[in-house]
Design an enzyme around this catalytic site. Sequence first.
Site, PDB file in Angstrom:
ATOM      1  CG  HIS A 129      -2.014  -1.069   1.029  1.00  0.00           C
ATOM      2  ND1 HIS A 129      -3.155  -1.240   0.503  1.00  0.00           N
ATOM      3  CD2 HIS A 129      -1.885  -2.330   1.735  1.00  0.00           C
ATOM      4  CE1 HIS A 129      -3.660  -2.364   0.586  1.00  0.00           C
ATOM      5  NE2 HIS A 129      -2.716  -2.842   1.366  1.00  0.00           N
ATOM      6  CE1 TYR A 171      -0.276  -4.070   7.053  1.00  0.00           C
ATOM      7  CE2 TYR A 171      -1.766  -3.134   8.927  1.00  0.00           C
ATOM      8  CZ  TYR A 171      -1.520  -3.827   7.894  1.00  0.00           C
ATOM      9  OH  TYR A 171      -2.669  -4.237   6.992  1.00  0.00           O
TER      10      TYR A 171
END
Length: 363
Positions: A68, A338
């Site tokens: 992303h 993440y």
Amino acid sequence: MENRSMPPKDLHAVLPRLALIGAVLAVIAGLFAWAGGWLTPARVSGGSIADAIEANTGKVFAGTRRAHAKGLCVSGAFVANGAGVALSRAPLFVAGTYAVTGRFSLAGPNPGASDGRNVFHALGLRFALPGGVEWRMALDHVPTFIVATPADFQALMVASTPVAATGKPDPVRMAAFLAAHPETARFMAMMKAAPLPSSFANGTYYSIDAFRFTSAAGVTQAVRWQFEPEDAFGELDKSKLDQMPNDALFDEYIVRSRKGPVRWHLMIVPANPGDRTDNGTIAWGPSHRKIDVGTLTLDNAATETTGNCRDLVFDPLILPPGVAASDDPLLAGRSAAYSASFRRRAREGAPADPLSIHQGAAK
């Protein structure tokens, strides 16, 4: 000099306690080593997932998220209507207005990739709640995920890594993976057939994973949730994706946001008996009750250079009181990946933002 040596009797009494302390410290050290992947290099960790993404891509885009990577900062507020109080004691559900920071993004590691790709749209949200409490969410415009576990995701990255001879994944290796993971084949077929939203503003965004709500009365139940847009749904023409301008979706959202606030309703979906809470690849049926607990309004958009979302990690395990993780293993995997991605990009420094360069977007 005074003899401070311990009498044998006292020494025998203390030794068991010292041994216990040593054992506890060893366990703690072992847990840190296990979490970091130092004891078992082949195991799945946040770092190994990031490694697999980088190897799959064949290039590290310094300073960017490993997935992303292309994104746009947004901000606004959430207005709770009070209906969620019966479900969870989370402060977000108490009637009132709460500040929100977010980020729209497209799947993929290249921050300069074209928007004309058949990939899912994502929305990260950070809710600032009273007393310094936060709730962070990582949402996608599809209701399920491509794999069921972090190990499967890492294996998918390996199986789909392009080979030098063709620049494409090895067909035998990929076929073997899909044969062993029918849920991934189903997801790919769904992405091929399902319509793509024509705007970030008109897509529904799903929690994907299940969570557990606990009310003030101590009642716990499994839930998923979704943000349903007020803007009417529009569909991209998939036959013309390759003809789209490079930043078409991001430019469109910036123009849309200047016309007025963009709104979604937060719908909580309690589980029905028999619903799976441990597998994000399995959709819950259509016959579920949905409770509208408030309205998300986004009224500002900015590039990552000028906005305040670039360094935010939308970790789905940053949760308020009254909300807890379910038994879905994807949650821990997403959180670890993440975190690993953030550590790497923080070391690499801030990248040039292609959306800032492109026509001075979001001025």
